[in-house]
Structure formats: structure tokens, C-alpha cells
Write an enzyme that holds these catalytic residues in place. Structure first.
Site, mmCIF file in Angstrom:
data_model
loop_
_atom_site.group_PDB
_atom_site.id
_atom_site.type_symbol
_atom_site.label_atom_id
_atom_site.label_comp_id
_atom_site.label_asym_id
_atom_site.label_seq_id
_atom_site.Cartn_x
_atom_site.Cartn_y
_atom_site.Cartn_z
ATOM 1 N N GLY A 112 81.023 63.948 -8.519
ATOM 2 C CA GLY A 112 81.529 65.165 -8.573
ATOM 3 C C GLY A 112 80.504 66.294 -8.451
ATOM 4 O O GLY A 112 79.917 66.747 -7.392
ATOM 5 N N GLY A 131 82.178 60.767 -14.341
ATOM 6 C CA GLY A 131 81.695 61.817 -15.088
ATOM 7 C C GLY A 131 80.347 61.402 -15.323
ATOM 8 O O GLY A 131 79.699 60.428 -15.793
ATOM 9 N N ASP A 132 79.404 62.617 -15.172
ATOM 10 C CA ASP A 132 77.945 62.670 -15.388
ATOM 11 C C ASP A 132 77.217 61.492 -14.429
ATOM 12 O O ASP A 132 76.215 61.202 -14.603
ATOM 13 C CB ASP A 132 77.713 62.299 -16.701
ATOM 14 C CG ASP A 132 78.507 63.314 -17.824
ATOM 15 O OD1 ASP A 132 78.847 64.247 -17.207
ATOM 16 O OD2 ASP A 132 78.504 63.136 -18.817
ATOM 17 N N MET A 147 87.394 68.228 -5.162
ATOM 18 C CA MET A 147 87.165 69.329 -5.954
ATOM 19 C C MET A 147 87.591 70.459 -4.975
ATOM 20 O O MET A 147 86.968 70.642 -3.845
ATOM 21 C CB MET A 147 85.500 69.329 -6.194
ATOM 22 C CG MET A 147 85.150 68.515 -6.920
ATOM 23 S SD MET A 147 83.224 68.259 -7.068
ATOM 24 C CE MET A 147 82.702 67.629 -5.553
ATOM 25 N N LYS A 159 94.071 59.775 -10.353
ATOM 26 C CA LYS A 159 92.737 60.137 -11.149
ATOM 27 C C LYS A 159 93.139 60.854 -12.478
ATOM 28 O O LYS A 159 94.238 61.681 -12.320
ATOM 29 C CB LYS A 159 92.072 60.988 -10.523
ATOM 30 C CG LYS A 159 90.558 61.628 -10.905
ATOM 31 C CD LYS A 159 89.613 62.341 -9.839
ATOM 32 C CE LYS A 159 88.390 62.447 -10.469
ATOM 33 N NZ LYS A 159 88.317 63.237 -11.651
ATOM 34 N N CYS A 206 92.883 67.125 -13.582
ATOM 35 C CA CYS A 206 92.437 68.469 -13.360
ATOM 36 C C CYS A 206 92.747 69.410 -14.684
ATOM 37 O O CYS A 206 93.876 69.569 -15.128
ATOM 38 C CB CYS A 206 92.808 69.356 -12.245
ATOM 39 S SG CYS A 206 92.222 71.073 -12.161
#
Length: 340
Positions: A228, A205-206, A18, A141, A102
Site C-alpha cells: 500500500g 501491512g508494512d 487506496m 479486506k 478502512c
């Protein structure tokens, strides 16, 4: 799970790459908290090949944070291959990861990151070029596709594997979704259950709780998970997840941070955030270290529920010295204990 010669153990939990978040200090802290592997901030291949100082600084790796992956992005196969060589020679990372996911405009809008989901031949050319250029294992990714009308990940996963990619992280959203809505893990499971897929599949994700982590492994069959945004001001999430996945071997926090408080109490968590600031300052300098961490401190879920916190958050975001920031943080301690 193993990538190349790097054994990440059972049910590994990874820190996502990140920008402006995963600097060397934060990565080191997350490793101590239980992250199985950590990823660098995004590294521009163009800036790297031009020897831009601020980009070269992103290649610094500390022994305490290994295993570490350096993530690179760009849209030119030759430049990406050259950047990968520089990363390999400079950082000696366990993994070189390619950013094909991204979604932000300044990257995807210029044809890199998730922008390559609109040019699969170029994406595959980049993957082949990077794999050929280095001896370090190369991973990637990406996302489900550009939008809901172009969900291409089932086919794309096989294509990337054929290019020599040794593990694939899939974020369960399209580029058009950005970070909105819920991540769709059903497509991630579809890839994982494909008998032609032999490389590790990492779900992203989540993942924001131990319960979500357990579900990811048990329901969607992934080899690893990546966390993340849920790490913002919350590096102890790795201990929470690790201890839930491995109840017989919880993370020992004795030597992680200087704190006399019991682990996972509000007092201890506040000390963890102060250690994050110290590590950032130690690796950069006071001003930039504060600048890098203060917005994540201000956004920490630790402060949720403190009455009239809005002005305090503004003051945290304006702090420019360690003394000032720590004084503001200490002022919250009595309120934190009332939240228990």
C-alpha cells in the site's frame, strides 16, 4: 494462487486499494512494473446507486491493467448488493472486493469499512448479500479487530469464508491503531495455518522492501501480499519485489516507459514518475491529473537526501501544469545522480 478463474501465479504481489492513489493510470503503471493484480480506489455503494458521476468514473477499467479488483464500501446490505451488480455490469472486473478495513473517520465513523468490526452480524450479512448478488468472485479486506482488546480475526476469517468470500486480505493492525506502530503478522499466520481455512489469505501491512516481502511468504505462509503506502512515488517497488522473489525471470522494463536510462537508476526512476503523471493526465485531464499525482511525486523516496529540498517540494505541490511540474522534476536530476 487462484481466485475464481483468475490465476495470479506464484508468490503474487498486489497493489492495495487506496483513495486518491490507485487511479487507472497508477494501476496501469504498477501492473507494468510487476504487480500481479491491482485494486481500484474505494467506491461508495451509496454514491454508485445514486449514479454520482465522479464515482462512476472510478469504474473505468483499462485492458492493460487487468486483472483488476473493484473495491466497494457501505453499511447497507441491499445497497451493497446493488452496487456490486453495477460494478459487475460496468467494469467486468476479475474480482469485487468488500472494504471492511478502512479506518478513517469519514468511513469507519459512519459504520462502514473498519466500522463494521463493531457489528459483525451486519458485516456478515453484507458479505452474504454481495456474494449472492453477483457471479464475479467476491473477496474482502479487513483488520485484526477494532482494538487490542478485540482481536477477532481468527474467528472472523472462518465466518467470512462461510459467507462465500473467496479470498481474504488481512491488514495486521486494529482499527484503533490506524497506521501507527508495526503490523502484527503473527495473527495473519494464525489464520493461514488454521486447517479450516481453505481460501487464499493475503497479508498486508508494512511491506516496504523486497526483504519484507520474502519474509511475509517464508515466515508467515501467506498466499499473497499486498503493498500500500510504500508505493507512494515509488511504483518501481513492484519490480524490486518481483525480481527478488523471481530472480530467474526479472521484469523487462524495455517497453514500460519512454526512457533511455538504465532501469532502477535515479534517472530512470525520475522518468517513471513523469510517466505516472502522463498516464494520469491522459486518463483524466491536465489539471486534475496534476492534482492527483503531484503530492505523490513530492513524497517520492527518490528525492530523499537532496539538500534543501523543502522549498522544491512546496513548489511541486503547487504545480498546475505538466510543463511546470516536469521542469521542477528535471531540476532535481543533477542532484539525484549525486546520490548514487
Amino acid at each position: 494462487m487462484q481466485i475464481g478463474n483468475t490465476d495470479l501465479g506464484k508468490l503474487p504481489v498486489l497493489l492495495a486499494p487506496m483513495e486518491d492513489v490507485t487511479d487507472i493510470g497508477f494501476r496501469t503503471l504498477c501492473r507494468k512494473m510487476g504487480a500481479s493484480m491491482v485494486y481500484s480506489e474505494f467506491v461508495s455503494c451509496d454514491a454508485l446507486t445514486r449514479s454520482v458521476k465522479s464515482t462512476l468514473l472510478k469504474l473505468k477499467v483499462n485492458a492493460e491493467e487487468r486483472p483488476v479488483a473493484i473495491q466497494i464500501y457501505g453499511k447497507d446490505p441491499d445497497a451493497m448488493a446493488e452496487a456490486a451488480k453495477i460494478v459487475e455490469e460496468t467494469s467486468h472486473p476479475e474480482i469485487i472486493d468488500i472494504n471492511f478495513g478502512c479506518p478513517v473517520k469519514k468511513i469507519a465513523g459512519k459504520g462502514a469499512g473498519a466500522g463494521l468490526l463493531q457489528n459483525i452480524p451486519l458485516m456478515l450479512n453484507i458479505a452474504r448479500s454481495v456474494v449472492k448478488a453477483v457471479k464475479t468472485p467476491v473477496t474482502a479486506k479487513t483488520r485484526l479487530g477494532w482494538d487490542s482488546n478485540q482481536i477477532i480475526i481468527p474467528e472472523l476469517a472462518e465466518q467470512l469464508q462461510d459467507c462465500g468470500i473467496q479470498a481474504l486480505t488481512i491488514h495486521g493492525r486494529t482499527r484503533s491503531q490506524m497506521y501507527k506502530g508495526e503490523a502484527d503478522w503473527n495473527y495473519i499466520r494464525q489464520v493461514k495455518d488454521n486447517p479450516h481455512i481453505t481460501i487464499p489469505i493475503i497479508g498486508n501491512g508494512d511491506i516496504n522492501s523486497p526483504e519484507k516481502a520474502i519474509e511475509a511468504f517464508s515466515k508467515y505462509h501467506v498466499d499473497a501480499i499486498m503493498v500500500g503506502r510504500a508505493t507512494f512515488g515509488n511504483p518501481w517497488i513492484f519490480k524490486e519485489i518481483h525480481d527478488a522473489l523471481h530472480p530467474d525471470s526479472p521484469i523487462d522494463t524495455t517497453d514500460i516507459i519512454p526512457s533511455s536510462y538504465k532501469p532502477m537508476t535515479p534517472d530512470w526512476k525520475l522518468d517513471v514518475l513523469k510517466e505516472q503523471v502522463r498516464l494520469s493526465i491522459e486518463r483524466i485531464d491536465e489539471y486534475r491529473g496534476i492534482l492527483h499525482t503531484r503530492r505523490h511525486i513530492a513524497a517520492s523516496p527518490l528525492f530523499k537526501g537532496i539538500p534543501d529540498f523543502r522549498q522544491k517540494r512546496i513548489n511541486l505541490l503547487r504545480a498546475t501544469t505538466q510543463e511546470e511540474l516536469f521542469c521542477l522534476m528535471e531540476e532535481t536530476r543533477p542532484f539525484l545522480n549525486n546520490q548514487i
